[in-house]
Design a protein around this motif. Structure first.
Motif, mmCIF file in Angstrom:
data_model
loop_
_atom_site.group_PDB
_atom_site.id
_atom_site.type_symbol
_atom_site.label_atom_id
_atom_site.label_comp_id
_atom_site.label_asym_id
_atom_site.label_seq_id
_atom_site.Cartn_x
_atom_site.Cartn_y
_atom_site.Cartn_z
ATOM 1 N N GLY B 19 0.822 -1.206 0.000
ATOM 2 C CA GLY B 19 0.000 0.000 0.000
ATOM 3 C C GLY B 19 0.855 1.254 0.000
ATOM 4 N N GLU B 38 10.048 3.686 6.931
ATOM 5 C CA GLU B 38 9.807 2.261 7.201
ATOM 6 C C GLU B 38 10.550 1.867 8.468
ATOM 7 O OE1 GLU B 38 7.931 -0.409 5.975
ATOM 8 O OE2 GLU B 38 8.910 -1.394 7.665
ATOM 9 N N SER B 60 5.101 -14.628 2.380
ATOM 10 C CA SER B 60 3.653 -14.467 2.368
ATOM 11 C C SER B 60 3.004 -14.883 1.044
ATOM 12 C CB SER B 60 3.277 -13.015 2.663
ATOM 13 O OG SER B 60 3.785 -12.166 1.657
ATOM 14 N N HIS B 62 1.348 -16.344 -1.967
ATOM 15 C CA HIS B 62 1.094 -17.632 -2.609
ATOM 16 C C HIS B 62 0.957 -17.415 -4.110
ATOM 17 C CE1 HIS B 62 -0.465 -20.048 1.082
ATOM 18 N NE2 HIS B 62 0.492 -19.222 1.410
ATOM 19 N N VAL B 256 7.664 5.531 12.737
ATOM 20 C CA VAL B 256 6.887 6.711 13.107
ATOM 21 C C VAL B 256 6.242 6.421 14.450
ATOM 22 C CG1 VAL B 256 4.842 8.079 12.559
ATOM 23 C CG2 VAL B 256 6.518 7.524 10.775
ATOM 24 N N ASN B 285 0.258 3.600 5.946
ATOM 25 C CA ASN B 285 0.148 2.199 5.559
ATOM 26 C C ASN B 285 0.043 1.341 6.836
ATOM 27 O OD1 ASN B 285 2.259 -0.082 3.583
ATOM 28 N ND2 ASN B 285 0.072 -0.054 3.906
ATOM 29 N N GLY B 484 -4.052 -2.830 3.025
ATOM 30 C CA GLY B 484 -5.062 -3.869 3.188
ATOM 31 C C GLY B 484 -6.294 -3.453 3.975
ATOM 32 N N HIS B 490 -7.611 -6.784 1.592
ATOM 33 C CA HIS B 490 -6.228 -7.252 1.582
ATOM 34 C C HIS B 490 -5.819 -7.962 0.299
ATOM 35 C CE1 HIS B 490 -3.568 -6.603 5.062
ATOM 36 N NE2 HIS B 490 -4.628 -5.961 5.447
ATOM 37 N N GLY B 491 -4.552 -8.309 0.238
ATOM 38 C CA GLY B 491 -3.981 -8.903 -0.961
ATOM 39 C C GLY B 491 -2.992 -7.922 -1.569
ATOM 40 N N PHE B 492 -1.991 -8.469 -2.268
ATOM 41 C CA PHE B 492 -0.934 -7.619 -2.829
ATOM 42 C C PHE B 492 -1.505 -6.544 -3.747
ATOM 43 C CE2 PHE B 492 3.564 -9.147 -2.399
ATOM 44 C CZ PHE B 492 3.335 -9.951 -1.302
#
Ligand code: FAD
Ligand code: FAD
Ligand code: FES
Lengths: 410, 517
Positions: B19, B38, B60, B62, B256, B285, B484, B490-492
């Motif tokens: 995201g 990050e 993660s 699949h 953060v 994110n 997500g 969710h999901g890439f």
């Protein structure tokens, strides 16, 4: 095909009322703030980024080896760990912030109750950090550290039930807690420790190891392998062998090496010897577990290293924390060491190339990577990332280095 | 290094998961001065990798569905990577949908990609079932078409056109999987073959939005799936490279700790390194439970409605994965499939209940990476990962002293379940093993309570209601979310495209700026 679930009119009404349904769910909910996540708390307990430790006491093991008992500054329990793990200490020596890995030599349960770790350090001739420790560490000294790290240890789903520990010198450190912990937790495991020494008068942990042998006479055995000048062949065979740990000695104590898992921790020369010796048994690859090697002392001895570069000096242009600077670098030292020498406080943990914590970007220049950059991610090679702890400059370099998360911005 | 004065950016993004990356690249490409922070030392969040010995594991992913690599028309992620941002990422095709093994029901079937092949397989397995599968999938196809229309049309979507062309979409969207299956009178044996992807959302048929599940099922079956050749760390690295190329600034190892809010407006952030950074827009994110549960500063700036919104949802499942590096080839071991969906049965409500017990989770979704990427590990070795999910909360009482023993025992159970279901022997071949628990996911991504899929998407909290209320539910001015927890769920690709959309919303709100893509 026209599909309807509860009648076309009701279905459409339900669709256009989804928003109202949503708002109704919200209205019914409380406005209590969410509790701190239990998994986030557990993560913080098991893997705190940093620990503030204090030396509680010092024990003299041998003339050049001391054990330091460390407690949390201010008291309290310490993160639990797996026997075999290490701490990455983060000392600041006269403005040089460096890191050094040390195996934890106490048992995991002691971390919780009463709350200590022990580390056992052998002084190195002219050692930068160990010299500092010998000069300054006493009860009350404070030291910053990582939490427990590393992957060296027993894993019941992976390893055999017959374990062979091959230790050299102060490479005995992870094995002391591993032996006691594994024997206490897994009644079906047996352990043989072949311990390479050079001086029978000053063996690290001799008494501790005897005590473990007494507690588990049928499942634990220690054999000292003496390569020192005073070694003679006529000693008590049950305790002493003479020479280096080799296939002949191993075969004498391990009837079926292919049914065992071997763990190796010791100086680089021992790793090389033992691997070729153990290798001759034709073990499956995962049956030899190696502790991280740490800083490479002599890069010129590494295969494929261009010997003519060894004495050179280079310049590193370093981008970090939004700034740029230029620092000198010796070809014979890792990029990480040059960054530390310049006082840039780069992040690192294993100092062996395997954990990836020092991952930085090579913007230009050429480097030599120990073991052909063995711990580096595949995609990183393509995007120009490398591990400074196990890389040596072969030219002037321009690199981009991340900050250490716990070094405050100045 | 020179100490720096106070920094100011157009946008600060908290977190570089899919995201955050989607938002970062889009903002930088449109010329916004963007800082991406990050906490971990790598970008990617779940899109990452780790190395043990000779193996580099995918933590993660699949499969990437609806990626646009299989269809004749370039779309989805393929269009995004190749045409929009120009990132060169090598993907491999996932060979088949799944091998489904339902041990109690004595079902063991290879389910292929492709609508026709899928229907034929169902018909062979359940004589006469093919036509039910066909009806179900055709409805799912209409869902995808409607979603595509809505995405394209945006706020210009026409109600009359929706009613005319996408009536089935409107009439089924308010319902659960069960409600729709009942009305279609699909026999249970057919549902058993249609439902396995339920585990990618982890919400049972009695509560799961049919629309979301239908879209997911159709996109996988019709369009197939891919996986990056060098683990999803390759995706994250390629996106960071693009972000930096367009002038974005990425700083790793920087957490953060506060989002600074003044009079209902986000004005900056404070980091773990003690720096205060000001900005016009904050994009998070990090999910709402983290943001409203501690990041907003001062706390009095947290609107009670935001908390109500949060408390109304159920947090989706937490992950548990056993990663295995095996010392024999997939062929020697007898591993011939890519995805193994293993469960006693496919009663998703019973499976969901089992996720609430320690020893419980009945279903595992496991992947043999070599089936898609034969050289993902050294010759003569194999990478296999076994995945299941827990309801958040199950692990709450675990103490540090129990932790290692417990995860080991559960990993052993999953290995046995796989061995018994497939007849493949794994024990004795394990060269490397690593186990990720709910704690592990929280450790590496900071995710709240190990949750890996965000909120459970019930019909009232599925894509459409989320998308329609995004604007209204922006409770703090200039604080945007992506990832997500966003409207795409969710999901890439969902997380990535939600980030891109967030960035576009921000850009179109800036005076004099127009979206260039
Ligand atoms: C996993 C692991 C576990 C370990 N466990 C143990 C253990 O239990 N017990 C133990 O005794 N050892 C252990 N070691 C080794 C230990 O980490 C140290 O390498 C060792 O103690 C030597 O430290 P030193 O600083 O005294 O040595 P040095 O040889 O001085 O340090 C190494 C490097 O530091 C560099 N250096 C010199 N001066 C400076 C300067 N001014 N600024 C920055 N860098 C400088 C030099 O280039 C030198 O090559 C372990 C290593 C690993 C990898
Ligand atoms: C085991 C498993 C299997 C999966 N399988 C699939 C699959 O097959 N297909 C698929 O499409 N999806 C799959 N997913 C889901 C997918 O990985 C996620 O939905 C997606 O990657 C989420 O992206 P995100 O941007 O929402 O969040 P994340 O990846 O969680 O990113 C959040 C980022 O923000 C950072 N962050 C958080 N708080 C802070 C802070 N305070 N300061 C700085 N940084 C912060 C985190 O470190 C992290 O990098 C799977 C997930 C798991 C765990
Ligand atoms: S510090 Fe571990 S790889 Fe460099």
């Amino acid at each position: 095909m026209k599909i309807s679930v509860k009648g076309p009119a009701r279905d459409l009404a339900a669709f256009f009322l989804l928003g109202a349904r949503r708002r109704r769910h919200f209205r019914r909910a409380t406005s209590a703030p969410p509790a701190a996540g239990a998994m986030n708390r557990l993560a913080e307990k098991l893997h705190p980024g940093r620990l503030e430790l204090a030396v509680e006491s010092v024990r003299f093991e041998t003339p050049d080896t001391r054990t330091f008992r460390l407690t949390r500054h201010g008291g309290g329990e310490l993160p639990y760990f797996r026997a075999g793990q290490y701490l990455s200490l983060k000392p600041d020596i006269a403005g040089n912030r460096i890191t050094r890995p040390y195996s934890i030599t106490s048992l995991p349960e002691n971390a919780l109750d009463p709350g200590f770790y022990e580390i056992t350090i052998r002084k190195r001739d002219g050692g930068f950090f160990t010299g500092h420790v010998w000069e300054t560490w006493e009860a009350g000294s404070r030291i910053e550290s990582s939490g427990p790290l590393g992957w060296f240890g027993y894993e019941p789903l992976r390893d055999a039930k017959n374990l062979v520990f091959l230790a050299g010198g102060c490479g005995i450190t992870p094995f002391k807690p591993m032996a006691a912990d594994i024997l206490g937790s897994f009644p079906d495991v047996t352990i043989l420790l072949l311990y390479g020494i050079t001086d029978r008068g000053s063996i690290i942990f001799k008494d501790d190891l005897s005590a473990i042998e007494e507690a588990y006479p049928a499942r634990f055995r220690v054999v000292y392998v003496d390569s020192g000048p005073a070694a003679s062949g006529c000693d008590d065979r049950r305790v002493f062998e003479t020479g280096f740990i080799d296939r002949r000695i191993i075969a004498r104590y391990v009837s079926s090496p292919r049914d065992a898992t071997f763990y190796v921790c010791g100086p680089p020369a021992m790793h090389r010897l033992v691997e070729s010796e153990v290798g001759s048994f034709g073990l499956a690859p995962g049956r030899i577990r190696r502790e991280a090697a740490g800083d490479t002392i002599d890069v010129a001895a590494e295969p494929g290293y261009p010997a003519e570069k060894h004495g050179r000096q280079y310049r590193l242009t370093v981008h970090s924390a939004g700034g740029i600077c230029t620092i000198p670098a010796r070809a014979a030292e890792s990029v990480l060491q040059s960054l530390e020498r310049a006082g840039l406080a780069p992040p690192s943990e294993c100092r062996s190339g395997e954990c990836g914590y020092c991952r930085s970007k090579l913007l230009s220049g050429k480097i030599y990577g120990i073991n052909n950059h063995h711990g580096r991610r595949m995609a990183d090679a393509g995007f120009g990332y490398f591990h400074p702890c196990s890389s040596y400059p072969l030219s002037d370099l321009e690199i981009s280095v991340p900050v250490d998360p716990f070094v405050r911005r100045t | 290094m020179k100490p720096q004065e106070q920094r100011h950016f157009d946008a600060v993004i908290i977190g570089s998961g899919m995201g955050g990356l989607g938002a970062a690249v889009e903002l930088a490409m449109n010329g916004a001065g963007t800082l991406l922070l990050e906490q971990h030392n790598l970008p990617g969040g779940y899109a990452t990798s780790f190395v043990r010995g000779r193996f580099e594991f995918e933590p993660s992913l699949h499969e990437l569905g609806s990626a646009g690599f299989v269809e004749s028309e370039k779309r989805g992620l393929k269009k995004y990577f190749e045409d929009e941002i120009g990132a060169d990422i090598a993907f491999a095709r996932v060979p088949e949908a799944y091998r489904l093994i339902l041990t109690e029901k004595k079902i063991d079937v290879n389910v292929p990609f492709g609508i026709d092949a899928f229907i034929q397989t169902v018909d062979k397995q359940v004589p006469g079932g093919g036509r039910h599968a066909e009806r179900y999938l055709s409805l799912c196809g209409e869902i995808i078409a409607a979603l595509e229309y809505l995405a394209e049309a945006g706020s210009a979507a026409d109600k009359r056109k929706l009613l005319q062309d996408y009536g089935n979409f409107l009439r089924t969207s308010p319902y659960t999987m069960r409600e729709v299956a009942d009305s279609l009178k699909i026999p249970r044996e057919v549902l058993d073959l249609l439902y396995p992807y339920f585990c990618y959302i982890g919400v049972p048929e009695s509560r799961q939005s049919f629309m979301l599940f239908g879209a997911l099922l159709y996109s996988y079956i019709a369009y197939g799936a891919v996986i990056p050749r060098m683990r999803s760390h390759e995706i994250a690295s390629a996106m960071i490279a693009k972000f930096e190329e367009h002038g974005g600034l990425f700083e790793a190892n920087t957490k953060v700790e506060k989002i600074l809010v003044r009079k209902g407006r986000a004005v900056g952030v404070e980091t773990s390194r003690g720096e205060t950074i000001l900005c016009d827009t904050v994009v998070s994110n990090a999910g709402p439970p983290l943001v409203y549960g501690g990041l907003i500063s001062p706390e009095t700036e947290v609107p009670p409605t935001a908390l109500r919104n949060l408390n109304a949802r159920i947090l989706g499942p937490a992950g548990f994965v056993v990663y295995l590096g095996l010392n024999s080839s997939a062929r020697e071991l007898g591993l011939s499939s890519y995805s193994y969906f293993i469960s006693p049965h496919m009663d998703t409500d019973v499976i969901y209940e089992s996720m609430k017990q320690f020893e419980g989770p009945l279903m595992q979704a496991s992947v043999c990476l070599n089936a898609a990427i034969p050289d993902c590990s050294p010759p003569g070795t194999t990478i296999l990962s076994l995945t299941t999910v827990y309801t958040p909360g199950v692990w709450d009482s675990v103490t540090p002293a129990d932790y290692f023993t417990l995860k080991n025992r559960l990993a052993g159970k999953m290995i046995s379940q796989f061995e018994e279901a497939t007849g493949v022997k794994l024990r004795g071949h394990i060269e490397e093993i690593e186990v990720a628990t709910p704690q592990t996911f929280s450790r590496y991504t900071g995710t709240y309570n190990g949750s890996i899929y965000g909120w459970e998407p019930e019909p009232w909290d599925s894509i459409i209601p989320r998308a329609l209320s995004e604007e209204k539910e922006r409770y703090i001015d200039r604080l945007y979310f992506c990832g997500g927890y966003g409207f795409r769920t969710h999901g890439f690709s969902g997380a990535l495209f939600s980030g891109r959309k967030t960035a576009r919303d921000i850009i179109s709100g800036l005076p004099g700026k127009e979206v260039t893509v």
